[in-house]
Design a protein around this motif. Structure first.
Motif, PDB file in Angstrom:
ATOM      1  N   VAL A  29       5.467 -19.591 -45.805  1.00 23.21           N
ATOM      2  CA  VAL A  29       5.166 -19.022 -47.113  1.00 23.21           C
ATOM      3  C   VAL A  29       5.373 -17.519 -47.026  1.00 23.21           C
ATOM      4  CG1 VAL A  29       3.395 -18.681 -48.878  1.00 23.21           C
ATOM      5  CG2 VAL A  29       3.492 -20.846 -47.604  1.00 23.21           C
ATOM      6  N   ASP A  30       6.249 -17.001 -47.895  1.00 21.54           N
ATOM      7  CA  ASP A  30       6.493 -15.557 -47.990  1.00 21.54           C
ATOM      8  C   ASP A  30       5.435 -14.977 -48.915  1.00 21.54           C
ATOM      9  OD1 ASP A  30       7.718 -13.123 -49.431  1.00 21.54           O
ATOM     10  OD2 ASP A  30       9.040 -13.406 -47.698  1.00 21.54           O
ATOM     11  N   GLY A  47      16.904  -4.488 -59.906  1.00 22.40           N
ATOM     12  CA  GLY A  47      17.536  -5.649 -60.525  1.00 22.40           C
ATOM     13  C   GLY A  47      18.600  -6.315 -59.671  1.00 22.40           C
ATOM     14  N   GLU A  48      18.987  -5.680 -58.580  1.00 21.94           N
ATOM     15  CA  GLU A  48      19.998  -6.265 -57.690  1.00 21.94           C
ATOM     16  C   GLU A  48      19.351  -7.375 -56.851  1.00 21.94           C
ATOM     17  OE1 GLU A  48      23.079  -4.752 -54.194  1.00 21.94           O
ATOM     18  OE2 GLU A  48      21.951  -3.283 -55.346  1.00 21.94           O
ATOM     19  N   THR A  49      20.110  -8.439 -56.625  1.00 16.64           N
ATOM     20  CA  THR A  49      19.597  -9.562 -55.848  1.00 16.64           C
ATOM     21  C   THR A  49      19.680  -9.249 -54.360  1.00 16.64           C
ATOM     22  OG1 THR A  49      20.281 -11.142 -57.536  1.00 16.64           O
ATOM     23  CG2 THR A  49      19.883 -12.024 -55.321  1.00 16.64           C
ATOM     24  N   VAL A  50      18.594  -9.531 -53.670  1.00 16.00           N
ATOM     25  CA  VAL A  50      18.545  -9.379 -52.215  1.00 16.00           C
ATOM     26  C   VAL A  50      18.276 -10.759 -51.631  1.00 16.00           C
ATOM     27  CG1 VAL A  50      17.370  -8.306 -50.265  1.00 16.00           C
ATOM     28  CG2 VAL A  50      17.661  -7.025 -52.403  1.00 16.00           C
ATOM     29  N   SER A  51      19.119 -11.174 -50.682  1.00 13.94           N
ATOM     30  CA  SER A  51      18.921 -12.467 -50.017  1.00 13.94           C
ATOM     31  C   SER A  51      18.204 -12.244 -48.694  1.00 13.94           C
ATOM     32  CB  SER A  51      20.268 -13.147 -49.762  1.00 13.94           C
ATOM     33  OG  SER A  51      20.880 -13.482 -50.986  1.00 13.94           O
ATOM     34  N   TYR A  52      17.203 -13.043 -48.490  1.00 13.08           N
ATOM     35  CA  TYR A  52      16.436 -12.956 -47.250  1.00 13.08           C
ATOM     36  C   TYR A  52      16.727 -14.175 -46.384  1.00 13.08           C
ATOM     37  CZ  TYR A  52      13.738  -9.285 -49.514  1.00 13.08           C
ATOM     38  OH  TYR A  52      13.357  -8.132 -50.148  1.00 13.08           O
ATOM     39  N   VAL A  96       8.194 -15.855 -36.288  1.00 14.23           N
ATOM     40  CA  VAL A  96       8.947 -15.789 -37.543  1.00 14.23           C
ATOM     41  C   VAL A  96       9.580 -14.409 -37.649  1.00 14.23           C
ATOM     42  CG1 VAL A  96       8.809 -15.907 -40.060  1.00 14.23           C
ATOM     43  CG2 VAL A  96       7.346 -17.387 -38.664  1.00 14.23           C
ATOM     44  N   THR A  97      10.875 -14.392 -37.928  1.00  9.33           N
ATOM     45  CA  THR A  97      11.557 -13.133 -38.216  1.00  9.33           C
ATOM     46  C   THR A  97      12.189 -13.241 -39.593  1.00  9.33           C
ATOM     47  OG1 THR A  97      13.555 -13.863 -37.061  1.00  9.33           O
ATOM     48  CG2 THR A  97      12.006 -12.533 -35.802  1.00  9.33           C
ATOM     49  N   LYS A  98      12.162 -12.130 -40.321  1.00  9.45           N
ATOM     50  CA  LYS A  98      12.702 -12.087 -41.684  1.00  9.45           C
ATOM     51  C   LYS A  98      13.712 -10.947 -41.731  1.00  9.45           C
ATOM     52  CE  LYS A  98      11.143 -11.222 -46.448  1.00  9.45           C
ATOM     53  NZ  LYS A  98       9.956 -10.955 -47.282  1.00  9.45           N
TER      54      LYS A  98
END
Length: 181
Positions: free
Chosen positions: A158-159, A135-140, A123-125
């Protein structure tokens, strides 16, 4: 000289027809590395005369004598059981060599294949940014790769912060509505 006549003579000759068979099986045929496998070797005298039999087992280039000078009557069978703990795929051979009363030799062999499964997953993230303001959105993004040599069933991710992650692109190999690959 005078020819001599004699009464006709009769005799019979017993023709030997030696034959032998071997059947080798493995149970189970598919394992994880190091699991125990039981091999069964059945040697049968399929000829019409008694034999003296030697039984050998071979894994790769290693030979193991199972039995020597075993008397085996015509039609009779003998069974041997061996256990092993393979760590890689293996084709295990058994050979039986029989000799009849006149020294005639017959042989037969059979093999059993054991498939050793080596499941593995990677698994790589990654994030769409290396720095984010409060408060800034981060997409993973997650990449789940089957790095083993067999299908993996019921794969889930599961993160530790986000919780369960929905995986896209997996198939349902076993029909249980869970993603496999």
């Amino acid at each position: 000289g005078t020819p001599v006549e004699s009464d006709p003579a009769d005799w019979s000759v017993d023709v030997l027809n030696p034959a032998i068979s071997v059947v080798k099986t493995a149970e189970p045929e598919t394992i994880h590395s190091g699991d125990e496998v039981t091999y069964t070797i059945v040697v049968t005298n399929t000829g019409d005369c008694d034999l003296t039999v030697n039984v050998l087992d071979a894994v790769g280039n290693i030979g193991l004598i199972i039995a020597t000078n075993v008397p085996l009557l015509a039609g009779e069978s003998v069974t041997y059981y061996l256990t092993a703990n393979p760590t890689e795929d293996v084709t295990d051979w058994a050979t039986a060599i029989g000799k009849d009363a006149l020294g005639g030799q017959v042989s037969a062999n059979d093999s059993a294949l054991v498939d050793v499964l080596n499941p593995a997953i990677e698994v790589t993230k990654s994030a769409d940014t290396e720095v984010a303001a409060p408060g800034e959105t981060v997409s993973y993004s997650y990449t789940v790769t089957n790095t083993g040599d067999c299908t993996l069933y019921d794969v889930s991710l599961v993160d530790d912060v986000a919780g369960p992650i929905i995986l896209i692109g997996l198939t349902d190999e076993d029909g249980d509505t869970f993603a496999d690959d």
